[in-house]
Design a protein around this motif. Structure first.
Motif, PDB file in Angstrom:
ATOM      1  N   SER A 140       0.837  -1.202   0.000  1.00 53.63           N
ATOM      2  CA  SER A 140       0.000   0.000   0.000  1.00 53.63           C
ATOM      3  C   SER A 140       0.874   1.254   0.000  1.00 53.63           C
ATOM      4  O   SER A 140       0.439   2.319  -0.416  1.00 53.63           O
ATOM      5  N   ALA A 141       2.126   1.094   0.452  1.00 52.41           N
ATOM      6  CA  ALA A 141       3.042   2.234   0.431  1.00 52.41           C
ATOM      7  C   ALA A 141       3.905   2.240  -0.823  1.00 52.41           C
ATOM      8  O   ALA A 141       4.782   3.083  -0.976  1.00 52.41           O
ATOM      9  N   ALA A 142       3.694   1.275  -1.714  1.00 53.83           N
ATOM     10  CA  ALA A 142       4.488   1.208  -2.946  1.00 53.83           C
ATOM     11  C   ALA A 142       3.572   1.513  -4.128  1.00 53.83           C
ATOM     12  O   ALA A 142       2.785   0.659  -4.542  1.00 53.83           O
ATOM     13  N   PRO A 143       3.633   2.749  -4.661  1.00 49.07           N
ATOM     14  CA  PRO A 143       2.648   3.173  -5.678  1.00 49.07           C
ATOM     15  C   PRO A 143       2.641   2.301  -6.938  1.00 49.07           C
ATOM     16  O   PRO A 143       1.591   2.160  -7.581  1.00 49.07           O
ATOM     17  N   SER A 144       3.762   1.724  -7.319  1.00 44.64           N
ATOM     18  CA  SER A 144       3.778   0.973  -8.582  1.00 44.64           C
ATOM     19  C   SER A 144       3.170  -0.416  -8.432  1.00 44.64           C
ATOM     20  O   SER A 144       3.001  -1.130  -9.414  1.00 44.64           O
ATOM     21  N   ILE A 145       2.864  -0.802  -7.206  1.00 45.37           N
ATOM     22  CA  ILE A 145       2.298  -2.135  -7.005  1.00 45.37           C
ATOM     23  C   ILE A 145       0.801  -2.025  -6.774  1.00 45.37           C
ATOM     24  O   ILE A 145       0.333  -1.271  -5.917  1.00 45.37           O
ATOM     25  N   ASP A 146       0.045  -2.753  -7.575  1.00 42.52           N
ATOM     26  CA  ASP A 146      -1.396  -2.701  -7.544  1.00 42.52           C
ATOM     27  C   ASP A 146      -1.921  -3.529  -6.373  1.00 42.52           C
ATOM     28  O   ASP A 146      -2.838  -3.119  -5.672  1.00 42.52           O
ATOM     29  N   ALA A 147      -1.357  -4.729  -6.195  1.00 41.09           N
ATOM     30  CA  ALA A 147      -1.790  -5.606  -5.110  1.00 41.09           C
ATOM     31  C   ALA A 147      -0.719  -6.655  -4.876  1.00 41.09           C
ATOM     32  O   ALA A 147       0.076  -6.954  -5.767  1.00 41.09           O
ATOM     33  N   MET A 148      -0.719  -7.198  -3.693  1.00 43.38           N
ATOM     34  CA  MET A 148       0.280  -8.202  -3.361  1.00 43.38           C
ATOM     35  C   MET A 148      -0.360  -9.249  -2.463  1.00 43.38           C
ATOM     36  O   MET A 148      -1.255  -8.931  -1.674  1.00 43.38           O
ATOM     37  N   ALA A 152       9.292   1.668   1.003  1.00 45.20           N
ATOM     38  CA  ALA A 152       8.247   1.206   1.911  1.00 45.20           C
ATOM     39  C   ALA A 152       8.863   0.521   3.127  1.00 45.20           C
ATOM     40  O   ALA A 152       8.447   0.754   4.264  1.00 45.20           O
ATOM     41  N   TYR A 153       9.866  -0.299   2.881  1.00 47.90           N
ATOM     42  CA  TYR A 153      10.584  -0.964   3.976  1.00 47.90           C
ATOM     43  C   TYR A 153      11.104   0.059   4.980  1.00 47.90           C
ATOM     44  O   TYR A 153      10.875  -0.035   6.170  1.00 47.90           O
ATOM     45  N   GLN A 154      11.827   1.031   4.412  1.00 50.37           N
ATOM     46  CA  GLN A 154      12.473   2.005   5.295  1.00 50.37           C
ATOM     47  C   GLN A 154      11.435   2.718   6.148  1.00 50.37           C
ATOM     48  O   GLN A 154      11.623   2.917   7.345  1.00 50.37           O
ATOM     49  N   ARG A 155      10.314   3.068   5.523  1.00 53.15           N
ATOM     50  CA  ARG A 155       9.303   3.802   6.249  1.00 53.15           C
ATOM     51  C   ARG A 155       8.667   2.933   7.330  1.00 53.15           C
ATOM     52  O   ARG A 155       8.483   3.339   8.452  1.00 53.15           O
ATOM     53  N   ILE A 156       8.346   1.686   6.971  1.00 49.76           N
ATOM     54  CA  ILE A 156       7.597   0.845   7.909  1.00 49.76           C
ATOM     55  C   ILE A 156       8.500   0.258   9.001  1.00 49.76           C
ATOM     56  O   ILE A 156       8.137   0.209  10.159  1.00 49.76           O
ATOM     57  N   LEU A 157       9.667  -0.150   8.595  1.00 55.66           N
ATOM     58  CA  LEU A 157      10.527  -0.835   9.558  1.00 55.66           C
ATOM     59  C   LEU A 157      11.320   0.133  10.429  1.00 55.66           C
ATOM     60  O   LEU A 157      11.887  -0.268  11.436  1.00 55.66           O
ATOM     61  N   ALA A 158      11.411   1.426  10.041  1.00 52.97           N
ATOM     62  CA  ALA A 158      12.153   2.410  10.827  1.00 52.97           C
ATOM     63  C   ALA A 158      11.584   2.445  12.238  1.00 52.97           C
ATOM     64  O   ALA A 158      10.359   2.329  12.411  1.00 52.97           O
ATOM     65  N   PRO A 159      12.345   2.602  13.276  1.00 56.25           N
ATOM     66  CA  PRO A 159      13.789   2.844  13.222  1.00 56.25           C
ATOM     67  C   PRO A 159      14.610   1.561  13.274  1.00 56.25           C
ATOM     68  O   PRO A 159      15.764   1.576  13.688  1.00 56.25           O
ATOM     69  N   HIS A 160      14.004   0.428  12.850  1.00 54.05           N
ATOM     70  CA  HIS A 160      14.718  -0.851  12.896  1.00 54.05           C
ATOM     71  C   HIS A 160      15.949  -0.788  11.991  1.00 54.05           C
ATOM     72  O   HIS A 160      15.839  -0.380  10.831  1.00 54.05           O
ATOM     73  N   PRO A 161      17.108  -1.183  12.499  1.00 58.38           N
ATOM     74  CA  PRO A 161      18.343  -0.960  11.740  1.00 58.38           C
ATOM     75  C   PRO A 161      18.560  -1.948  10.583  1.00 58.38           C
ATOM     76  O   PRO A 161      19.145  -1.582   9.572  1.00 58.38           O
ATOM     77  N   ALA A 162      18.076  -3.168  10.730  1.00 59.30           N
ATOM     78  CA  ALA A 162      18.463  -4.188   9.741  1.00 59.30           C
ATOM     79  C   ALA A 162      17.852  -3.893   8.372  1.00 59.30           C
ATOM     80  O   ALA A 162      16.732  -3.399   8.258  1.00 59.30           O
ATOM     81  N   THR A 163      18.587  -4.144   7.324  1.00 59.63           N
ATOM     82  CA  THR A 163      18.087  -3.962   5.972  1.00 59.63           C
ATOM     83  C   THR A 163      17.564  -5.300   5.459  1.00 59.63           C
ATOM     84  O   THR A 163      18.300  -6.266   5.397  1.00 59.63           O
ATOM     85  N   PRO A 164      16.310  -5.351   5.139  1.00 59.11           N
ATOM     86  CA  PRO A 164      15.791  -6.610   4.585  1.00 59.11           C
ATOM     87  C   PRO A 164      16.355  -6.832   3.177  1.00 59.11           C
ATOM     88  O   PRO A 164      16.710  -5.866   2.485  1.00 59.11           O
ATOM     89  N   THR A 165      16.443  -8.062   2.810  1.00 63.40           N
ATOM     90  CA  THR A 165      16.901  -8.338   1.446  1.00 63.40           C
ATOM     91  C   THR A 165      15.771  -9.015   0.675  1.00 63.40           C
ATOM     92  O   THR A 165      14.975  -9.757   1.239  1.00 63.40           O
ATOM     93  N   PHE A 166      15.701  -8.735  -0.571  1.00 64.56           N
ATOM     94  CA  PHE A 166      14.698  -9.382  -1.424  1.00 64.56           C
ATOM     95  C   PHE A 166      15.064  -9.104  -2.880  1.00 64.56           C
ATOM     96  O   PHE A 166      15.867  -8.219  -3.179  1.00 64.56           O
ATOM     97  N   THR A 167      14.465  -9.863  -3.754  1.00 61.75           N
ATOM     98  CA  THR A 167      14.607  -9.581  -5.181  1.00 61.75           C
ATOM     99  C   THR A 167      13.218  -9.605  -5.789  1.00 61.75           C
ATOM    100  O   THR A 167      12.337 -10.329  -5.323  1.00 61.75           O
ATOM    101  N   VAL A 168      13.024  -8.773  -6.783  1.00 58.78           N
ATOM    102  CA  VAL A 168      11.747  -8.759  -7.512  1.00 58.78           C
ATOM    103  C   VAL A 168      12.003  -9.329  -8.899  1.00 58.78           C
ATOM    104  O   VAL A 168      12.837  -8.801  -9.637  1.00 58.78           O
TER     105      VAL A 168
END
Lengths: 110, 893
Positions: free
Chosen positions: B183-191, B333-349
C-alpha cells in the motif's frame, strides 16, 4: 406377374433363338423374327434394342462391330456359352408352359 | 438423306455412360434406323414416307434411353463419376485447378510408389516418427515453462518477491506482513502471500491428497482470476483464518458433484471442516497443482526462524509499473515501515514466469535441444535415403523431363513423396508422444509434470504439423532439388552408361553422414556428462541411513506459544515412539537431502575473523539415532542438555572442519561475531556428527549445527520414526498418534525418507536418463544411416569390386577400401562433433555436480563409442563386398 415375366422371357427367348444358328446384327434379328412368325410378331427397333442391351449385359450374347467393304459398320451379336445354356433352359420352360396350356385347354375342345 | 446419328443423339439421353460406349450405342441405333429407311425406300415409297416409317421404330425415346442407362457395364463406375463431377464443379467454380488435380495425382502416384517400396517407406516413416515423436513429447512437457505466457490476464505485470528476508526480532506481527507494504508502494497494484502443502481432502465421504494453498486475501485479485461460481474470500475472512475454502474446477466436478449446489457444502481439509464458497474456472491451478485455497492471515504465512522471515509473495504491478520501479518503491516502503529498525531486509523482484520456471529453464532447453538434435539426425538419415532413392530413380526423372516436365514439376513430384512419408510419420509421432508421455509421467519430476499437465494439445498438434512440414523441407526438398536440376542431358548419358551415381551425390551423402555423426557425438557427450554427474550425485556418501524411516510434517498454528509448541512436539514424539513397529521417534527442523532455510554466519570464539555460513537445525535428542547419523566424536544430546543452561550444540563434520581446521572441536566455543571482539550467542560443541548431504544438488555437506529444539525459538519440525516394519504401513498410525495429542493439527507430507530423497534428486535422475535415451536414439539412427550409405556404396560398386577381385585384390583390401570410404564422413563428423560438444558442455556446466564440463573421460568415451559403433555399422556391409563373386559381378547391371 407370371405373365409379364413370361412375356419378357419369351421376347428374350425369341432373340436368343434367332442367334442359335449364326451371329446376326440387330436389324436383321428383328426382321428374322417378323419373317419366321409370318408377320405375327414384329419387333420395332425401340423395343428390340433394350432386349439386346440387357442380354449383352447379362453375358448371354456378345456384340462385335463388323466392317464390310462399302458398307457402314454393323454390330453383330453372337450367343455366348452362357446364352446357349440359358436358351436350352428357356426352351424347357417354354415347352412345359405349352404342355400345361394344352392340358388345361384341350378337354374343352375335345 | 437425314443424318440419323444426329437424329438419335438429339433424342436419346445417355448421360452417365462411358463416352465411347454412348457413341457406339448412337451409332448402332442410327445404323438400324437407316437400314429401315433404306428398306422402305427400296419398296418404292418416297423419302418422307420412308423417314416417317423408320422414325416410327422408336416410339418412346425416353424409355429406350432409360433402359440403356440402366446397363451396369456401360455406366461409368460410381467413384470415377464422382471424381469427374467434382472436377467439373471445380472447373466451373475456379476455372483453374488443374494444378491441384496434378497435386492430387502426384500424391496418389507417390502412395503407389511407396506401397511398392514398403521397406523403404517403413524405415523412413519409423525414423521420422521417432524424431518427431521425441520432439512432440518434449514440446508437450516444456511448452508451458518455455513458451507460453502464464494463463493470467496481463501476465507480464505479475512479479514475485524472492528471497525475502527480514530480521524479525522486535517486530510486531502487523509489521512483518509483507502484503501490507505494497500500500506504500505506488507501482504495485496488489500483493499476496501464499504457502502450499499437500493436505488430505475429505469430501463426499472419500479422502484424497490434494495440494492446498493458504493465501492472504488479495491472492485472486493479484492473479486477476475470479471464481466462476461463488466468491473469493474477503480480507476479514483471511485475517481471521475463517473456515471457508475456494476449490478448483477438478475438485468441484469430481468430488463435489459439479453442481452449483456444491457452494455451501462442507469439506474437511486435514480434518478441519471448511465451507466451500467459490469454484475456480477450469485450468486454474496456482501455485502449480493447487486445488484448494484457504484464507490465512498474511503475517502467519511465512516460515519463522530466530532471525528471519521467509514467505512466498506474488504481486501485480500497475499498468505503468516496472520491475525497477517496484524494487525502489518497496525499498522505500521498507524504510518507512521498519524504521527505526536498523536491519536492511533483502529481497529480489523478478517476473513471476521466471520465478516459476527460471530454474527449470536450462534443463528444459537442454531437453528441447537434445530432442531437436535427434530430429536433425533423423532428417539427415532420411535425406541420405532419399538421395540414394532419387539417384536410383534418375532414369524415370530423365524420361519425365524429356516428355516436358519442368524441374519445378519434378521437384514437386519428389517433394510430395516426402510429404506423404512425413505425414504418416507425423500421425504416428503424435501417438508415440502420447504413449511415451503416459509411460514417462510417473518418472517426470513434479515441477515439470504439473507444467505439462497444463499444456494443451492443440498447440502440440500445431507443433507436430510445423515440424512435419519442416522435415519435408529438410530431408525432402534438398535431395529433390539436387535431383531435379542437374544438367539432365549429362544425366541421360550417365544413366545409360552405368548405374554409378554422380560424384556430387556421393559427396552429399558423406556430408550427411558427417552431420549425423557430429550431432550424435555432441549428444553422447552431453548425456555422458549428465549421467556421470548423476552417478556422482547418487553415489555420494549420504552420511545417514534413509531406509525404514517414515516422516511427516505437522505445521502448528502460529498463534501457539513456543512453550505450547514444545509440549506438543514432546508429546507427539513420545506417542509415536510408543507405536508398535517404531524403534525410535524423533523430530528435527531440517532433514538431510532436503532444502534448509536461513544460513547464518558463525565464528569460532578464538578466531572471530573466520565466518562460516551454517544451517541451524533444531532437533530432538534421538534425532541422530533415528536417522542413523553416526557421531564422529563427542556425545549425543541428552534430556539434560535442555536444562543445563549451557548452550550445547552438535556440529556436523563440515562445520567442525571449517571452524577449526585440523583441531579437535569438542569443548570449543563459537557464536556470532558482533564487532569489537564481542561474541554473541556463544555455543559449546559437545559432539560432531557425520556430515549428511543437505540438499539434492548443492554442496553435498553443508556446514550445520544442531541444537535441542525449544531453546528460545520453535520452528516447524518434521516428525521422524525409524521403524522395524515397512514404514509405509505405519502412516495412518503415525497420523493417529499425532492427532491423539491434538486433533486440530494437520498432518501432512507423510512419506518415507527414501521417497523424499529420491524426489530431491529426481530432476537430475530424469535429466540423465532422458538425455541418455536421446543420445542412444541418435546413435542408433546414425548407425542405420552409416550402414545404409555403405551398403548402397557397396551395391553400387559391385561391378568395380568384381573387377578388382578378378584382378587379384584380396577380400581384406576390398573391405578396407569400402570401410575407408564409408568412414570418411564419420571421421570428419566426429571432429566437428567434438567441437560442438565442447560448446554444449560449457553451456550445461551449471547442471553438473562436482565435475568439470570438459571431462576427458566422457569426451574420450563418447568419441570412442561413436567411432566403434560407426565402424561396425560400416564394416558389416563392407564385408559383404568380399562375398561378391567376380563372374556374376561382371554380369551385374
Amino acid at each position: 406377374m407370371l405373365r409379364r415375366h413370361l412375356q419378357k422371357g419369351s421376347a428374350e427367348l425369341l432373340v436368343l433363338a434367332m442367334l442359335e444358328d449364326r451371329p446376326r446384327h440387330g436389324y436383321e434379328i428383328g426382321k428374322q423374327i417378323e419373317r419366321r412368325s409370318e408377320g405375327q410378331i414384329a419387333f420395332r427397333i425401340g423395343s428390340l434394342y433394350p432386349i439386346l442391351f440387357r442380354l449383352e449385359d447379362r453375358g448371354m450374347i456378345r456384340g462385335r462391330w463388323v466392317e464390310k467393304a462399302g458398307e457402314r459398320r454393323r454390330r453383330y451379336y453372337a450367343l455366348t456359352p452362357a446364352g446357349r445354356e440359358f436358351l436350352a433352359a428357356q426352351w424347357n420352360t417354354w415347352e412345359e408352359f405349352v404342355r400345361a396350356v394344352n392340358q388345361i385347354a384341350r378337354p374343352r375342345h375335345a | 438423306m437425314r443424318d440419323w446419328a444426329a437424329y438419335v443423339r438429339e433424342r436419346l439421353r445417355l448421360e452417365g455412360l462411358k463416352p465411347e460406349r454412348a457413341a457406339e450405342i448412337v451409332e448402332e441405333i442410327a445404323g438400324q434406323l437407316e437400314q429401315a429407311y433404306r428398306e422402305v425406300l427400296a419398296n418404292g415409297l418416297d423419302e418422307a414416307e420412308a423417314e416417317a416409317e423408320a422414325a416410327s421404330h422408336v416410339a418412346d425415346w425416353e424409355a429406350l434411353g432409360a433402359a440403356v442407362r440402366e446397363s451396369p457395364t456401360a455406366r461409368i463406375p460410381a467413384l470415377d463419376r464422382l471424381a469427374e463431377r467434382a472436377a467439373e464443379r471445380q472447373r466451373r467454380r475456379h476455372g483453374l485447378p488443374a494444378s491441384l488435380a496434378g497435386f492430387w495425382s502426384d500424391f496418389l502416384y507417390a502412395l503407389r510408389l511407396l506401397r511398392r517400396d514398403r521397406g523403404f517407406a517403413a524405415i523412413a516413416i519409423a525414423t521420422l516418427a521417432l524424431g518427431i515423436g521425441a520432439n512432440t513429447a518434449v514440446f508437450r512437457v516444456t511448452d508451458a515453462a518455455l513458451f507460453r505466457p502464464l494463463p493470467f490476464p496481463h501476465p507480464d505485470k505479475l512479479v514475485e518477491l524472492e528471497n525475502l528476508e527480514i530480521d524479525t526480532a522486535g517486530l510486531s506481527d502487523a509489521k512483518i506482513d509483507p502484503t501490507h507494504w505494497w500500500s506504500a508502494a505506488p507501482s504495485i497494484d496488489a500483493m499476496a502471500a501464499y504457502s502450499s502443502d499437500d493436505a488430505d481432502l475429505q469430501a463426499a465421504g472419500a479422502a484424497e491428497q490434494v495440494s492446498a494453498t493458504l493465501t492472504s486475501a488479495e491472492f485472486f485479485r493479484v492473479l486477476g482470476i475470479s471464481p466462476m461460481l461463488g466468491r473469493a474470500y474477503t480480507a476479514e475472512e483471511a485475517d481471521s483464518h475463517a473456515a471457508v475454502a475456494v476449490v478448483g474446477f477438478d475438485v468441484w466436478r469430481e468430488r463435489l458433484g459439479g453442481a452449483p449446489s456444491a457452494l455451501g457444502k462442507t469439506v474437511e481439509l486435514n480434518g478441519h471442516p471448511l465451507e466451500v464458497i467459490g469454484v475456480m474456472p477450469p485450468g486454474f491451478s496456482f501455485p502449480q497443482g493447487a486445488q484448494v485455497w484457504v484464507p490465512y492471515p498474511a503475517n502467519a504465512l511465512g516460515f519463522f526462524s530466530s532471525t528471519a522471515f521467509f514467505c512466498e509473495t506474488v504481486a501485480r504491478l500497475r499498468s505503468w509499473g516496472s520491475l525497477a520501479r517496484a524494487r525502489s518503491d518497496l525499498d522505500l516502503a521498507y524504510q518507512r515501515i521498519l524504521a527505526p529498525h536498523p536491519a536492511t531486509p533483502t529481497f529480489t523482484v523478478i517476473p513471476l514466469h521466471q520465478a516459476l520456471y527460471g530454474s527449470s529453464r536450462l534443463p528444459l532447453l537442454l531437453l528441447l535441444l537434445s530432442a531437436g538434435m535427434v530430429w536433425l539426425v533423423a532428417c539427415a538419415n532420411l535425406a541420405g535415403l532419399m538421395l540414394a532413392r532419387t539417384t536410383a530413380r534418375q532414369q524415370e526423372l530423365v524420361i519425365r523431363a524429356a516428355l516436358g516436365a519442368s524441374p519445378w514439376r519434378l521437384m514437386r513430384l519428389l517433394w510430395i513423396e516426402t510429404l506423404a512419408l512425413a505425414g504418416a510419420a507425423g500421425v504416428i509421432s503424435v501417438a508415440l508422444a502420447w504413449g511415451t508421455l503416459r509411460a514417462l509421467m510417473p518418472w517426470v519430476p513434479t515441477s515439470v509434470s504439473t507444467a505439462a499437465a497444463a499444456g494443451d494439445w492443440p498447440r502440440v498438434i500445431a507443433f507436430v504439423f510445423g515440424l512435419t512440414f519442416l522435415s519435408t523441407l529438410l530431408f525432402g526438398l534438398v535431395p529433390a532439388a539436387a535431383a531435379a536440376w542437374p544438367s539432365l542431358r549429362a544425366l541421360i548419358e550417365k544413366t545409360q552408361g552405368s548405374r554409378t551415381a554422380t560424384p556430387g551425390g556421393q559427396r552429399a551423402r558423406q556430408v550427411l553422414l558427417g552431420a549425423e555423426t557430429a550431432l550424435t557425438l555432441a549428444l553422447l557427450v552431453a548425456a555422458g556428462l549428465l549421467i556421470k554427474s548423476f552417478w556422482k550425485l547418487s553415489s555420494q556418501p549420504e552420511g545417514f541411513d534413509p531406509g525404514h524411516v517414515l516422516m511427516a510434517s505437522a505445521p502448528l498454528p502460529s498463534a501457539w506459544s513456543n512453550q505450547k509448541k514444545e509440549l506438543f512436539y514432546s508429546a507427539a514424539i513420545e506417542r509415536i515412539g510408543a507405536l508398535p513397529g517404531v524403534e525410535t521417534a524423533a523430530a528435527g527442523s531440517c532433514l538431510p537431502g532436503m532444502g534448509a532455510f536461513g544460513i547464518i554466519d558463525f565464528s569460532p570464539a578464538d578466531e572471530l575473523s573466520t565466518r562460516v555460513g551454517m544451517v541451524r537445525c533444531e532437533v530432538s535428542t534421538k534425532y541422530f539415532q533415528a536417522l542413523s547419523i553416526p557421531l564422529l566424536t563427542g556425545r549425543a544430546f541428552t534430556p539434560a542438555d535442555d536444562q543445563s543452561g549451557r548452550n550445547t550444540t552438535i556440529l556436523n563434520g563440515a562445520a567442525a572442519e571449517q571452524l577449526w581446521p585440523g583441531k579437535a572441536p569438542v569443548g570449543r566455543i563459537f557464536g556470532f561475531a558482533a564487532g569489537k571482539g564481542k561474541l554473541l550467542y556463544p555455543q559449546e560443541v559437545v559432539g560432531v556428527a557425520a556430515s549428511t548431504r543437505s540438499w539434492g544438488f548443492a554442496d553435498p555437506a553443508f556446514p550445520s549445527l544442531y541444537v535441542p529444539y525449544g531453546r528460545g525459538t520453535m520452528g516447524r519440525l518434521f516428525l521422524l520414526a525409524r521403524t522395524s516394519v515397512p514404514p509405509e504401513a505405519l502412516a495412518s498410525a503415525l497420523r493417529g498418534a499425532v492427532w491423539s495429542v491434538d486433533k486440530s493439527v494437520p498432518v501432512t507430507g507423510i512419506e518415507t525418507l527414501d521417497q523424499a530423497m529420491a524426489k530431491s534428486i529426481s530432476a537430475e535422475h530424469f535429466r540423465a536418463w532422458l538425455s541418455g535415451a536421446f543420445a542412444a536414439l541418435a546413435l542408433a539412427l546414425a548407425c542405420v544411416g552409416i550402414f545404409g550409405v555403405v551398403s548402397y556404396d557397396v551395391s553400387r560398386r559391385t561391378r568395380e569390386i568384381g573387377i578388382r577381385m578378378a584382378l587379384g585384390a584380396r577380400g581384406r583390401q576390398v573391405t578396407g577400401m569400402m570401410l575407408r570410404r564409408g568412414m570418411l564422413g564419420v571421421w570428419i563428423g566426429a571432429a566437428v562433433g567434438l567441437g560442438g560438444a565442447f560448446a554444449l558442455a560449457r553451456w550445461l556446466a551449471s547442471l553438473l555436480f562436482q565435475m568439470q564440463p570438459l571431462d576427458p573421460e566422457v569426451f574420450a568415451g563418447a568419441a570412442l563409442l561413436v567411432l566403434l559403433a560407426g565402424g561396425t555399422a560400416a564394416w558389416l556391409p563392407a564385408r559383404r563386398a568380399t562375398k561378391i563373386d567376380p563372374s556374376s559381378a561382371l554380369r551385374y547391371e
